[in-house]
Write an enzyme that holds these catalytic residues in place. Structure first.
Site, short mmCIF file in Angstrom:
data_model
loop_
_atom_site.label_atom_id
_atom_site.label_comp_id
_atom_site.label_asym_id
_atom_site.label_seq_id
_atom_site.Cartn_x
_atom_site.Cartn_y
_atom_site.Cartn_z
N ARG A 131 -54.30 -137.78 -15.91
CA ARG A 131 -55.44 -138.56 -16.40
C ARG A 131 -55.89 -137.97 -17.73
O ARG A 131 -55.84 -136.74 -17.93
CB ARG A 131 -56.61 -138.50 -15.40
CG ARG A 131 -56.38 -139.30 -14.14
CD ARG A 131 -56.40 -140.81 -14.38
NE ARG A 131 -56.25 -141.58 -13.17
CZ ARG A 131 -55.11 -142.13 -12.74
NH1 ARG A 131 -54.00 -141.99 -13.45
NH2 ARG A 131 -55.08 -142.83 -11.63
N HIS A 186 -49.69 -145.28 -20.88
CA HIS A 186 -49.88 -145.14 -19.43
C HIS A 186 -48.77 -145.87 -18.66
O HIS A 186 -49.04 -146.81 -17.90
CB HIS A 186 -51.27 -145.66 -19.01
CG HIS A 186 -51.69 -145.12 -17.67
ND1 HIS A 186 -52.99 -144.81 -17.37
CD2 HIS A 186 -50.98 -144.84 -16.55
CE1 HIS A 186 -53.06 -144.37 -16.12
NE2 HIS A 186 -51.85 -144.38 -15.60
C1 OXD Z 1 -51.68 -144.26 -10.71
C2 OXD Z 1 -51.54 -144.57 -12.14
O1 OXD Z 1 -52.60 -143.54 -10.34
O2 OXD Z 1 -50.78 -145.51 -12.47
O3 OXD Z 1 -50.84 -144.71 -9.94
O4 OXD Z 1 -52.15 -143.92 -12.97
#
Ligand code: OXD
Length: 308
Positions: free
Chosen positions: A223, A271
């Site tokens: 994250r 992402h």
């Molecule tokens: C997840 C993401 O947590 O895609 O799966 O970030």
């Protein structure tokens, strides 16, 4: 049995069709803000608003269509209802591909070859010693373990750090706060696969990243809030770090004015390191709902006190 689907930034129709096919007889409904919601037994969610849970007081299970549950943990969830995250569902192999790609790209200096190629220059780089690129993997859950094992296939020295000790053959294990600094000092590449919790927020900041061996390389696939952006840039500009490959950001999409986009030693991806695979996820969720209906135990239940 009724299942309510509420997933932000997700095309709902194929999920609804897939869930209907996998759970024949179940009433699969799309939750819509403002519309009268019928009480559901199970929820399939991704980053839902609080209003979703406020409108669903009778849930027996909440299924998150991703690995990270940090967005859910910020909400007020119905008490005692299990939150279930995806249990691999095709994500760990993608994560392993992404991280091995990043490590190998850095180790074999493919960025430099890219530049030479553009200048039509035929030149070899001096081979580097693998022993000089110890890779530290933070977070040894399903994804982290697969990543650590995959890196071993390429003969990199691999270290793992987790909250509690975890033995993985061939991986030098470090655990808890007491061994965190030693783990960082032993690593030149740092891979973040931690869950985002109040304890791991900002874990990659000046004091910690400074402990990496000189010429360090940072890979963040967890994250954005694990990383203090300005500290990364400062350590790159000061030369302590050699580069970074980042897939996650504090604000997503990464704003066009963010310096990460243009930093010569940062590679940005949107992402995408491990995407949720719809078909695999539906099979897994449907299987778990069926097991719960039969009173059978299921894997992947989040421990609310740990936050993952
Ligand atoms: C997840 C993401 O947590 O895609 O799966 O970030």
């Amino acid at each position: 049995m009724r299942v309510s689907f509420c997933c932000t930034d997700t095309k709902a129709e194929p999920w609804l069709q897939g869930l209907k096919a996998a759970l024949p007889g179940a009433d699969i409904q799309l939750w819509q803000p403002g519309a009268q919601a019928e009480p559901a037994d199970y929820a399939v969610v991704w980053a839902p608003p609080q209003a979703f849970f406020d409108s669903q007081p009778h849930l027996k299970g909440i299924f998150n269509i991703g690995a990270g549950v940090d967005a859910l943990m910020k909400l007020s969830l119905p008490k005692g209802v299990p939150v279930v995250r995806l249990d691999d569902a095709g994500m760990s192999v993608q994560m392993a591909e992404y991280v091995c790609h990043a490590v190998i790209r850095h180790f074999r200096e493919f960025d430099v070859y890219d530049e030479e190629l553009r200048a039509a220059r035929w030149a070899f780089r001096k081979p580097r010693r693998r022993a000089e690129l110890p890779v530290g993997v933070m977070g040894l859950g399903v994804l982290g373990e697969r990543v650590a094992r995959s890196l071993l296939q390429f003969d990199f020295p691999v270290m793992g750090w987790s909250r509690t000790p975890k033995a993985i053959d061939g991986v030098q294990g470090f655990a808890g706060e007491a061994q965190f600094d030693a783990f960082l000092r032993a690593s030149r590449v740092l891979v973040c696969l931690l869950p985002l919790t109040p304890q791991t927020q900002g874990i990659m900041r000046r004091v910690t990243l400074s402990l990496l061996q000189p010429g360090g390389y940072v890979i963040n696939v967890a994250r954005g809030a694990h990383l203090v952006d300005e500290d990364l840039i400062a350590l790159l500009d000061e030369g302590h770090l050699a580069g970074a490959m980042l897939d996650v950001f504090r604000t997503e999409p990464l704003p066009s004015e963010h310096p990460f986009w243009r930093h010569p030693r940062i590679t940005v991806t949107p992402h995408t390191s491990a995407r949720t695979l719809r078909d695999e996820s539906i099979v897994q969720i449907a299987g778990k709902i069926t097991a719960m209906e039969h009173g059978e135990p299921i894997a992947g239940i989040v421990d609310g006190s740990r936050g993952y």
